[in-house]
Motif scaffolding. Structure first.
Motif, PDB file in Angstrom:
ATOM      1  N   ASP A  91       0.763  -1.172   0.004  1.00  0.00           N
ATOM      2  CA  ASP A  91       0.025  -0.008  -0.117  1.00  0.00           C
ATOM      3  C   ASP A  91       0.806   1.398  -0.044  1.00  0.00           C
ATOM      4  N   TRP A  92       1.992   1.322  -0.974  1.00  0.00           N
ATOM      5  CA  TRP A  92       2.974   2.489  -1.043  1.00  0.00           C
ATOM      6  C   TRP A  92       2.251   3.861  -1.282  1.00  0.00           C
ATOM      7  N   GLU A  93       1.124   3.746  -2.268  1.00  0.00           N
ATOM      8  CA  GLU A  93       0.387   4.906  -2.561  1.00  0.00           C
ATOM      9  C   GLU A  93      -0.118   5.611  -1.213  1.00  0.00           C
ATOM     10  N   ILE A  95       1.050   9.458   0.508  1.00  0.00           N
ATOM     11  CA  ILE A  95      -0.039  10.371   0.759  1.00  0.00           C
ATOM     12  C   ILE A  95      -0.024  10.737   2.326  1.00  0.00           C
ATOM     13  N   GLN A  96       0.210   9.811   3.017  1.00  0.00           N
ATOM     14  CA  GLN A  96       0.387  10.125   4.699  1.00  0.00           C
ATOM     15  C   GLN A  96       1.562  10.784   4.812  1.00  0.00           C
ATOM     16  N   ILE A 135       8.360  16.584  -1.154  1.00  0.00           N
ATOM     17  CA  ILE A 135       6.702  16.630  -1.352  1.00  0.00           C
ATOM     18  C   ILE A 135       6.396  16.525  -2.997  1.00  0.00           C
ATOM     19  N   LYS A 136       7.149  17.522  -3.573  1.00  0.00           N
ATOM     20  CA  LYS A 136       7.038  17.484  -5.270  1.00  0.00           C
ATOM     21  C   LYS A 136       7.490  16.330  -5.776  1.00  0.00           C
ATOM     22  N   LEU A 137       8.507  15.532  -5.584  1.00  0.00           N
ATOM     23  CA  LEU A 137       8.797  14.171  -5.846  1.00  0.00           C
ATOM     24  C   LEU A 137       7.803  13.219  -5.633  1.00  0.00           C
ATOM     25  N   ASN A 138       7.326  13.079  -4.220  1.00  0.00           N
ATOM     26  CA  ASN A 138       6.312  12.118  -4.037  1.00  0.00           C
ATOM     27  C   ASN A 138       5.024  12.604  -4.832  1.00  0.00           C
ATOM     28  N   GLU A 139       4.715  13.575  -5.115  1.00  0.00           N
ATOM     29  CA  GLU A 139       3.485  13.658  -5.948  1.00  0.00           C
ATOM     30  C   GLU A 139       3.765  13.188  -7.312  1.00  0.00           C
ATOM     31  N   TYR A 140       4.929  13.360  -7.821  1.00  0.00           N
ATOM     32  CA  TYR A 140       5.226  13.049  -9.009  1.00  0.00           C
ATOM     33  C   TYR A 140       5.224  11.333  -9.168  1.00  0.00           C
ATOM     34  N   TYR A 141       5.688  10.715  -8.132  1.00  0.00           N
ATOM     35  CA  TYR A 141       5.458   9.247  -7.913  1.00  0.00           C
ATOM     36  C   TYR A 141       4.366   8.782  -8.097  1.00  0.00           C
ATOM     37  N   LEU A 142       3.298   9.439  -7.035  1.00  0.00           N
ATOM     38  CA  LEU A 142       1.879   8.980  -7.360  1.00  0.00           C
ATOM     39  C   LEU A 142       1.329   9.245  -8.651  1.00  0.00           C
ATOM     40  N   LEU A 146      16.812   8.766 -13.023  1.00  0.00           N
ATOM     41  CA  LEU A 146      16.941   9.707 -11.795  1.00  0.00           C
ATOM     42  C   LEU A 146      16.140  10.756 -11.736  1.00  0.00           C
ATOM     43  N   LEU A 147      15.283  10.744 -10.784  1.00  0.00           N
ATOM     44  CA  LEU A 147      14.192  11.873 -10.599  1.00  0.00           C
ATOM     45  C   LEU A 147      15.022  12.908  -9.600  1.00  0.00           C
ATOM     46  N   SER A 148      14.670  14.032  -9.955  1.00  0.00           N
ATOM     47  CA  SER A 148      15.088  14.979  -8.989  1.00  0.00           C
ATOM     48  C   SER A 148      14.364  16.439  -9.212  1.00  0.00           C
ATOM     49  N   VAL A 149      14.450  17.517  -8.298  1.00  0.00           N
ATOM     50  CA  VAL A 149      13.711  18.687  -8.433  1.00  0.00           C
ATOM     51  C   VAL A 149      14.967  19.820  -8.904  1.00  0.00           C
ATOM     52  N   ASN A 150      14.702  20.292  -9.961  1.00  0.00           N
ATOM     53  CA  ASN A 150      15.732  21.166 -10.473  1.00  0.00           C
ATOM     54  C   ASN A 150      15.492  22.867  -9.631  1.00  0.00           C
ATOM     55  N   ALA A 151      16.266  23.633 -10.327  1.00  0.00           N
ATOM     56  CA  ALA A 151      16.326  24.858  -9.556  1.00  0.00           C
ATOM     57  C   ALA A 151      15.022  25.451  -9.681  1.00  0.00           C
ATOM     58  N   ASP A 152      14.125  25.186 -10.792  1.00  0.00           N
ATOM     59  CA  ASP A 152      12.879  25.885 -11.314  1.00  0.00           C
ATOM     60  C   ASP A 152      11.948  25.249 -10.265  1.00  0.00           C
ATOM     61  N   GLY A 153      12.055  24.164  -9.643  1.00  0.00           N
ATOM     62  CA  GLY A 153      11.189  23.536  -8.602  1.00  0.00           C
ATOM     63  C   GLY A 153      10.172  22.442  -9.729  1.00  0.00           C
ATOM     64  N   ILE A 154      10.879  22.202 -10.598  1.00  0.00           N
ATOM     65  CA  ILE A 154      10.210  21.233 -11.583  1.00  0.00           C
ATOM     66  C   ILE A 154      10.765  19.879 -11.537  1.00  0.00           C
ATOM     67  N   VAL A 155       9.973  18.693 -11.666  1.00  0.00           N
ATOM     68  CA  VAL A 155      10.799  17.505 -11.540  1.00  0.00           C
ATOM     69  C   VAL A 155      11.360  17.060 -12.793  1.00  0.00           C
ATOM     70  N   GLN A 156      12.597  16.565 -12.858  1.00  0.00           N
ATOM     71  CA  GLN A 156      13.240  16.183 -14.136  1.00  0.00           C
ATOM     72  C   GLN A 156      13.984  14.929 -14.068  1.00  0.00           C
ATOM     73  N   GLU A 157      14.104  14.262 -15.047  1.00  0.00           N
ATOM     74  CA  GLU A 157      14.697  13.047 -15.121  1.00  0.00           C
ATOM     75  C   GLU A 157      16.025  13.063 -15.678  1.00  0.00           C
ATOM     76  N   SER A 158      16.901  12.541 -14.966  1.00  0.00           N
ATOM     77  CA  SER A 158      18.214  12.521 -15.742  1.00  0.00           C
ATOM     78  C   SER A 158      18.871  10.838 -15.697  1.00  0.00           C
ATOM     79  N   SER A 159      19.843  10.887 -16.410  1.00  0.00           N
ATOM     80  CA  SER A 159      20.401   9.701 -16.405  1.00  0.00           C
ATOM     81  C   SER A 159      21.071   8.826 -15.025  1.00  0.00           C
TER      82      SER A 159
END
Lengths: 318, 306
Positions: A50-52, A56-57, A84-91, A190-203
């Motif tokens: 029940d990871w989702e 959320i919790q 929080i941003k990353l977690n939202e992206y995961y969901l 690899l997911l990370s949040v960049n300087a502009d606060g946007i989730v981005q993918e990298s290698s």
């Protein structure tokens, strides 16, 4: 006159024809296997069905923390918002962050580079000193190869051994990850949040290689130091003891002394370049990345020069 | 005289103000076995190690086939094979792997050459065994094999007989003879065993306190050496009196119950006849050649060598 490549082959023969070397390699592989097994067992014990719900919790509690806790500083706030941003992206994407992938195994194996360093230090410590304790140094030096050439061949062979161990460490962790979690995780970004606060993918691989790279810098420094001590004292036990001592207590000592400004000139204050990455700070505020790189270069050249001087200029008697 | 394989020119070593080796100058021609003699600490080993570059020279020059050891070390060393004390090999490698390792340092040593040397030294049955299982004698042979692989012009042996039993020493001596004859190699040996040096060398340099005292050819010395005749009789004074009528009294010497006489060997039958006719009981007469040791002790003033 001997060619350098043939001398390196000779040095390799002396390394890999000794059973001890293969015990070291087996030890490294065993450690990687053990670590991977533990990781796998750990995730198996705590299944995340029940990871989702869990995410959320976690997110809502982090939100609360952000709003209610007045003592948070800027960095901590930033970290929480990013998480929080990353977690939202995961969901959104339906990715379970706690599910292990092949890359987690490879990433974790970078913590074993300390073991690679220790094993290579043992080999480096023996490179020159053992020739003296075996009594083979005289026959080695009475030959159509200058002492400089012999030393270079020994150093290259040592670094070759380090490279082999690194490849084995990486490769075995990769294989273990692939076997345990499947090779389909290979393309995972690899997911990370960049300087502009946007989730981005990298290698992923770039990230892993970066981790390896930082660890390799300290490997090179410690191995070169062991090589120098081996050349200076002609004693392998001394070279192993001193190098490991510096490795183990160097960090602590520099931490203790960090209030003095001269500490920044010590090797140990500069050896960990990850301090300059985002999220951590250098030992002393005035230290910069280029300063540390310069200090490391100076230490490296000094080690090499002292080793060379003591190996080529001293008489071999007795 | 053929071209000198090794030339030493004013070779000097000083350590901390003390002169260990003092202005050594001499030549060694091709095909000669040359020995270094001297008391402990005379500088034999230091000299040998300066020739092969293990120890640096304070002054002077060593030329191997005309190539300076100091300036063109790598080139000079292509002409040199060395056995330094007990040849220590890599014990975790087999004999063959050791030879392959040493062969790789030189250009153009073929597998055939390695096998040829292995057979020459009678190692073929155990060459693929690890060196740690070799006896000292076999290690010594492997050491010789390693030293001659690249067909050097100069073979340098530093205390090669250390730790070898008499059979091993003899074996080594036979190889050296064979090598100098068959391959025309010059050999430099330093050893503390005088009797060995006497059997091995064509010429010896006697060194004391870092200085060259003398170089002598052993063949000449053997020829020139006068024989001592030792006579054992029951009545020494009577015999002395009798022989004084024939020989110079300065050449006679009474030591204990023996009469020593310096004369040619050919004089022995004559002496025997004289003594028998005078009815002096002859217990024994034998001739002794002056050994290298005697000569050596004369030159170095009786200091013992070890």
């Amino acid at each position: 006159m001997s060619s350098l490549s043939k001398l390196i082959r000779n040095e390799n023969m002396k390394i890999y024809r000794r059973p001890r070397t293969w015990i070291m390699i087996a030890f490294l592989l065993l450690t990687v296997a053990l670590l991977s097994g533990l990781m796998n067992w750990e995730s198996y014990r705590n299944p995340s069905t029940d990871w989702e719900q869990g995410l959320i919790q976690v997110n809502s509690s982090m939100q609360q923390e952000l709003q209610n806790n007045q003592e948070l500083n800027g960095d901590q706030k930033k970290q929480l918002t990013e998480q929080i941003k990353l977690n939202e992206y995961y969901l959104e994407q339906g990715i379970n962050p706690r599910e292990l992938s092949l890359w987690d195994y490879v990433n974790n194996s970078s913590s074993l580079i300390i073991l690679v360093t220790i094993l290579t230090v043992i080999i480096a410590a023996d490179m020159i000193a053992a020739e003296f304790s075996w009594g083979t140094i005289k026959l080695l030096l009475i030959g159509p190869a200058s002492r400089t050439k012999i030393m270079v061949s020994k150093y290259i062979a040592t670094m070759g051994f380090a490279l082999l161990l690194l490849l084995l460490c990486f490769g075995s962790a990769f294989a273990a990850g692939g076997i345990l979690e499947g090779f389909d995780g290979l393309s995972q970004p690899l997911l990370s949040v960049n300087a502009d606060g946007i989730v981005q993918e990298s290698s992923m691989i770039v990230d892993v290689l970066q981790k390896y790279g930082f660890a390799v810098i300290s490997l090179i420094m410690y191995v070169t130091m062991a090589f120098m001590i081996s050349s200076a004292f002609r004693s392998s036990s001394m070279a192993i003891a001193f190098s490991l001592l510096f490795m183990l207590v160097g960090n602590t000592v520099t931490m203790l002394l960090s209030s003095y400004s001269w500490v920044k000139y010590l090797l140990f204050a500069n050896i960990d370049l990850t301090r300059y990455l985002e999220g951590s700070s250098p030992l002393r505020p005035e230290m910069t990345l280029s300063f540390s790189i310069l200090m490391l270069a100076i230490y490296y050249l000094a080690f090499q020069f002292i080793a060379w001087l003591l190996f080529t200029k001293r008489d071999v008697a007795g | 005289m053929t071209e000198a394989v090794l030339q030493l020119r004013n070779v000097t070593k000083k350590i901390g103000g003390r002169t260990i080796v003092d202005n050594l100058t001499f030549d060694i021609p091709a095909g000669e076995v040359f020995g270094f003699l001297g008391p402990n600490g005379a500088g034999k080993t230091t000299t040998i190690r300066m020739i092969v570059g293990l120890i640096s020279m304070t002054k002077g020059e060593a030329l191997i086939k005309g190539v300076s050891v100091r300036n063109y070390f790598e080139l000079a060393m292509t002409h040199v094979g060395a056995i330094v004390e007990n040849p220590e090999m890599y014990k975790f490698l087999t004999g063959y792997q050791n030879l392959a390792l040493f062969a790789r340092r030189h250009n153009g040593i073929t597998k055939e050459r390695i096998n040829e040397v292995v057979t020459m030294l009678g190692l073929q049955n155990r060459i693929h065994e690890k060196v740690k299982r070799y006896s000292l004698g076999m290690r010594q042979r492997l050491g010789v094999a390693q030293a001659i692989l690249h067909r050097p012009s100069l073979l340098i042996l530093d205390e090669p007989t250390n730790g070898l039993d008499p059979a091993g020493i003899r074996e080594l001596r036979d190889y050296l003879r064979k090598l100098t004859k068959e391959e025309g190699i010059s050999v430099i040996v330093s050893s503390h065993l005088l009797s060995e040096m006497e059997l091995m060398c064509d010429r010896v340099a006697i060194i004391q306190g870092g200085k060259l005292m003398d170089i002598r050819s052993l063949q000449e010395t053997r020829d020139a050496a006068q024989t001592k005749i030792i006579i054992e009789v029951d009545d020494i004074p009577a015999a002395e009196q009798l022989l004084a009528s024939v020989f110079d009294t300065a050449r006679m010497n009474v030591i204990g119950d023996q009469l020593e006489l310096t004369a040619d060997k050919e004089a022995i039958p004559h002496i025997t006849k004289l003594l028998v006719n005078a009815e002096i009981e002859v217990l024994g007469i034998h001739a002794v050649q002056k050994s290298l040791e005697d000569q050596f002790l004369e030159i170095t003033g009786g200091e013992m060598i070890v």
